[in-house]
Write a protein that holds these residues in place. Structure first.
Motif, short mmCIF file in Angstrom:
data_model
loop_
_atom_site.label_atom_id
_atom_site.label_comp_id
_atom_site.label_asym_id
_atom_site.label_seq_id
_atom_site.Cartn_x
_atom_site.Cartn_y
_atom_site.Cartn_z
N UNK A 198 0.83 -1.20 0.00
CA UNK A 198 0.00 0.00 0.00
C UNK A 198 0.87 1.26 0.00
N UNK A 199 1.88 1.30 0.85
CA UNK A 199 2.76 2.46 0.94
C UNK A 199 3.53 2.65 -0.37
N UNK A 200 4.07 1.58 -0.92
CA UNK A 200 4.82 1.66 -2.17
C UNK A 200 3.93 2.18 -3.29
N UNK A 201 2.73 1.63 -3.41
CA UNK A 201 1.81 2.10 -4.47
C UNK A 201 1.44 3.57 -4.28
N UNK A 202 1.26 3.98 -3.03
CA UNK A 202 0.94 5.38 -2.75
C UNK A 202 2.10 6.28 -3.17
#
Length: 63
Positions: free
Chosen positions: A32-36
């Motif tokens: 989730x953090x990487x995609x954000x």
């Protein structure tokens, strides 16, 4: 393109919110953090491209 490790220290409340957001999407917190971050990076690069295009053609575009 290789990968690297980034270690973060974050507030427990923020981590819980990240877990909730990630769970709603069926993702891990890491994914989730990487995609954000990827999405934010794209938005910045896109905005820069728009600004450069406006400078080239003028703010009002071609008439």
């Amino acid at each position: 393109m290789g990968t690297s490790v980034l270690s973060l220290r974050i507030d427990g409340e923020l981590l819980e919110r990240l877990r909730d957001h990630a769970a709603k999407r069926g993702m891990s917190v890491q994914d989730y953090v990487v995609r954000t971050l990827i999405r934010d990076d794209f938005d910045e690069r896109f905005q820069t491209a728009v600004e450069e295009t406006e400078k080239f053609y003028g703010v009002n575009g071609v008439t």
